[in-house]
Design an enzyme around this catalytic site. Structure first.
Site, PDB file in Angstrom:
ATOM      1  N   GLY A   8       0.829  -1.205   0.000  1.00 41.65           N
ATOM      2  CA  GLY A   8       0.000   0.000   0.000  1.00 41.65           C
ATOM      3  C   GLY A   8       0.865   1.258   0.000  1.00 41.65           C
ATOM      4  O   GLY A   8       0.425   2.328   0.425  1.00 41.65           O
ATOM      5  N   TYR A 138     -15.241  -5.297   6.817  1.00 43.19           N
ATOM      6  CA  TYR A 138     -13.969  -4.627   7.112  1.00 43.19           C
ATOM      7  C   TYR A 138     -13.537  -4.917   8.547  1.00 43.19           C
ATOM      8  O   TYR A 138     -12.380  -5.282   8.801  1.00 43.19           O
ATOM      9  CB  TYR A 138     -14.153  -3.126   6.874  1.00 43.19           C
ATOM     10  CG  TYR A 138     -12.932  -2.274   7.105  1.00 43.19           C
ATOM     11  CD1 TYR A 138     -11.930  -2.167   6.134  1.00 43.19           C
ATOM     12  CD2 TYR A 138     -12.787  -1.527   8.275  1.00 43.19           C
ATOM     13  CE1 TYR A 138     -10.826  -1.356   6.337  1.00 43.19           C
ATOM     14  CE2 TYR A 138     -11.695  -0.715   8.486  1.00 43.19           C
ATOM     15  CZ  TYR A 138     -10.710  -0.632   7.521  1.00 43.19           C
ATOM     16  OH  TYR A 138      -9.609   0.183   7.722  1.00 43.19           O
ATOM     17  N   ALA A 141     -12.343  -8.457   8.947  1.00 43.98           N
ATOM     18  CA  ALA A 141     -11.000  -8.661   8.388  1.00 43.98           C
ATOM     19  C   ALA A 141      -9.933  -8.072   9.307  1.00 43.98           C
ATOM     20  O   ALA A 141      -8.910  -8.712   9.589  1.00 43.98           O
ATOM     21  CB  ALA A 141     -10.919  -8.028   7.000  1.00 43.98           C
ATOM     22  N   LYS A 142     -10.164  -6.849   9.782  1.00 42.49           N
ATOM     23  CA  LYS A 142      -9.146  -6.186  10.612  1.00 42.49           C
ATOM     24  C   LYS A 142      -9.011  -6.866  11.974  1.00 42.49           C
ATOM     25  O   LYS A 142      -7.920  -6.927  12.538  1.00 42.49           O
ATOM     26  CB  LYS A 142      -9.496  -4.706  10.770  1.00 42.49           C
ATOM     27  CG  LYS A 142      -9.407  -3.906   9.460  1.00 42.49           C
ATOM     28  CD  LYS A 142      -8.003  -3.908   8.889  1.00 42.49           C
ATOM     29  CE  LYS A 142      -7.846  -2.900   7.757  1.00 42.49           C
ATOM     30  NZ  LYS A 142      -6.468  -2.898   7.205  1.00 42.49           N
TER      31      LYS A 142
HETATM   32  P1  NAD Z   1      -5.283   4.672   0.987  1.00 44.41           P
HETATM   33  O1  NAD Z   1      -6.465   4.306   0.161  1.00 44.41           O
HETATM   34  O2  NAD Z   1      -4.759   6.059   0.936  1.00 44.41           O
HETATM   35  O3  NAD Z   1      -4.083   3.661   0.688  1.00 44.41           O
HETATM   36  C1  NAD Z   1      -4.301   2.281   0.564  1.00 44.41           C
HETATM   37  C2  NAD Z   1      -3.379   1.763  -0.522  1.00 44.41           C
HETATM   38  O4  NAD Z   1      -3.575   0.346  -0.611  1.00 44.41           O
HETATM   39  C3  NAD Z   1      -3.695   2.371  -1.898  1.00 44.41           C
HETATM   40  O5  NAD Z   1      -2.531   2.905  -2.485  1.00 44.41           O
HETATM   41  C4  NAD Z   1      -4.229   1.184  -2.691  1.00 44.41           C
HETATM   42  O6  NAD Z   1      -3.908   1.229  -4.067  1.00 44.41           O
HETATM   43  C5  NAD Z   1      -3.541   0.008  -1.990  1.00 44.41           C
HETATM   44  N1  NAD Z   1      -4.278  -1.225  -2.250  1.00 44.41           N
HETATM   45  C6  NAD Z   1      -5.623  -1.427  -2.129  1.00 44.41           C
HETATM   46  N2  NAD Z   1      -5.916  -2.678  -2.505  1.00 44.41           N
HETATM   47  C7  NAD Z   1      -4.753  -3.274  -2.857  1.00 44.41           C
HETATM   48  C8  NAD Z   1      -4.413  -4.566  -3.339  1.00 44.41           C
HETATM   49  N3  NAD Z   1      -5.359  -5.506  -3.539  1.00 44.41           N
HETATM   50  N4  NAD Z   1      -3.122  -4.837  -3.602  1.00 44.41           N
HETATM   51  C9  NAD Z   1      -2.165  -3.899  -3.433  1.00 44.41           C
HETATM   52  N5  NAD Z   1      -2.425  -2.655  -2.990  1.00 44.41           N
HETATM   53  C10 NAD Z   1      -3.701  -2.352  -2.707  1.00 44.41           C
HETATM   54  O7  NAD Z   1      -5.701   4.291   2.466  1.00 44.41           O
HETATM   55  P2  NAD Z   1      -4.983   4.536   3.881  1.00 44.41           P
HETATM   56  O8  NAD Z   1      -5.918   5.324   4.685  1.00 44.41           O
HETATM   57  O9  NAD Z   1      -3.572   4.946   3.719  1.00 44.41           O
HETATM   58  O10 NAD Z   1      -5.033   3.042   4.442  1.00 44.41           O
HETATM   59  C11 NAD Z   1      -3.875   2.292   4.735  1.00 44.41           C
HETATM   60  C12 NAD Z   1      -4.263   1.189   5.714  1.00 44.41           C
HETATM   61  O11 NAD Z   1      -4.720   1.788   6.935  1.00 44.41           O
HETATM   62  C13 NAD Z   1      -5.406   0.322   5.213  1.00 44.41           C
HETATM   63  O12 NAD Z   1      -5.150  -1.022   5.573  1.00 44.41           O
HETATM   64  C14 NAD Z   1      -6.607   0.843   5.966  1.00 44.41           C
HETATM   65  O13 NAD Z   1      -7.595  -0.127   6.120  1.00 44.41           O
HETATM   66  C15 NAD Z   1      -5.969   1.237   7.281  1.00 44.41           C
HETATM   67  N6  NAD Z   1      -6.735   2.224   8.064  1.00 44.41           N
HETATM   68  C16 NAD Z   1      -6.877   3.508   7.629  1.00 44.41           C
HETATM   69  C17 NAD Z   1      -7.594   4.410   8.410  1.00 44.41           C
HETATM   70  C18 NAD Z   1      -7.794   5.847   8.009  1.00 44.41           C
HETATM   71  O14 NAD Z   1      -8.474   6.582   8.732  1.00 44.41           O
HETATM   72  N7  NAD Z   1      -7.235   6.312   6.910  1.00 44.41           N
HETATM   73  C19 NAD Z   1      -8.149   3.998   9.618  1.00 44.41           C
HETATM   74  C20 NAD Z   1      -7.983   2.678  10.019  1.00 44.41           C
HETATM   75  C21 NAD Z   1      -7.260   1.801   9.235  1.00 44.41           C
END
Ligand code: NAD
Length: 235
Positions: A8, A138, A141-142
């Site tokens: 990611g 979601y 999974a988490k």
């Molecule tokens: P984001 O959408 O900015 O980044 C996620 C990245 O994962 C993207 O670049 C996307 O292309 C990549 N991705 C998605 N599916 C994929 C796949 N099948 N294979 C390879 N890459 C893939 O989101 P973020 O907010 O930076 O999220 C990062 C992590 O943090 C995630 O796991 C998300 O669930 C978790 N998270 C985020 C938040 C929040 O508030 N932003 C809160 C809790 C958890």
């Protein structure tokens, strides 16, 4: 110097983790669905596809050497009333957020076992602590990622490998702003800030700082832990 892979790594939290580790002198390769171009250190791969994951790991390993640090940040969210949640939609969210972590950890482990040293950090979610309506897939999974983290910490500790999870609260990334734009957050980010003890939204750099600590030598006695980084929203 140690070599890390961040999934990611093209956006949001994963991007911030990759930048932070590079700034500390680590060699870093990233894997992301949306990566483009010929940079061997920014591999385009779908974490749900084992063959793509293995190919991406091989390319980064060839460029940088054995991979002894893995940060799993690739993820997708999902919002649907449970009575309307089709199995395909359920499975897609489980596939990326949980099965993707299975694939990348299995791809990374041979180098870590060879080195008898490794660091794995899985980005889960504070929603696994609190639950979240319309996010059953979601949150499931988490929550499973937190469970996987604890089990692997016990299994891999004797081999010098630590496994921890960082569940973020609200972090200002494209994922969060897209959900806000679709009115899926139960209020605006600004309204959530007022309910957050430290009175600000999280930054990707906050999560990167926690990851940087957990992969450091200083954190060698910390494993199987779920380190919330959420401004006090969940205690
Ligand atoms: P984001 O959408 O900015 O980044 C996620 C990245 O994962 C993207 O670049 C996307 O292309 C990549 N991705 C998605 N599916 C994929 C796949 N099948 N294979 C390879 N890459 C893939 O989101 P973020 O907010 O930076 O999220 C990062 C992590 O943090 C995630 O796991 C998300 O669930 C978790 N998270 C985020 C938040 C929040 O508030 N932003 C809160 C809790 C958890």
């Amino acid at each position: 110097m140690k070599t890390a892979i961040v999934t990611g790594g093209a956006s949001g939290i994963g991007l911030a983790v990759a930048e932070r580790l590079r700034s500390q002198g680590y060699s870093v390769g990233t894997i992301d669905l949306t990566s483009t171009g010929d940079d061997p250190l920014a591999q385009a791969a779908d974490v749900t596809d084992r063959a793509q994951v293995d190919t991406a790991f091989a390319a980064i390993r060839e460029a940088l050497g054995p991979i002894t640090i893995l940060v799993n940040a690739a993820g997708v969210d999902g919002f649907q009333k449970f009575t309307r949640l089709g199995f395909d939609e359920w499975y897609k969210v489980i596939d990326v957020n949980l099965n993707g972590v299975f694939h990348t950890i299995q791809a990374a482990l041979p180098d870590m076992l060879e080195a008898q040293w490794g660091r794995i950090v899985n980005i889960s979610s504070s929603s696994a602590h609190s639950g979240q309506p319309y996010m059953a897939h979601y949150v499931s999974a988490k929550s499973a990622v937190n469970g996987l983290t604890k089990s692997l910490a016990l299994e891999l500790g004797p081999q010098g490998i630590t496994v921890n999870a960082v569940p973020p609260g609200f972090v200002d990334t494209p994922m969060l702003r897209t959900a806000e734009g679709r009115k899926l957050l139960g209020g605006t980010v600004e309204e959530h800030i007022q309910r957050t003890p430290v009175r600000r939204v999280g930054r990707p750099e906050d999560i990167a700082a926690a990851c940087a600590f957990l992969i450091s030598e200083d954190a060698g006695y910390i494993t199987g832990q779920i380190l919330g980084v959420n401004g006090g929203r969940n205690t």
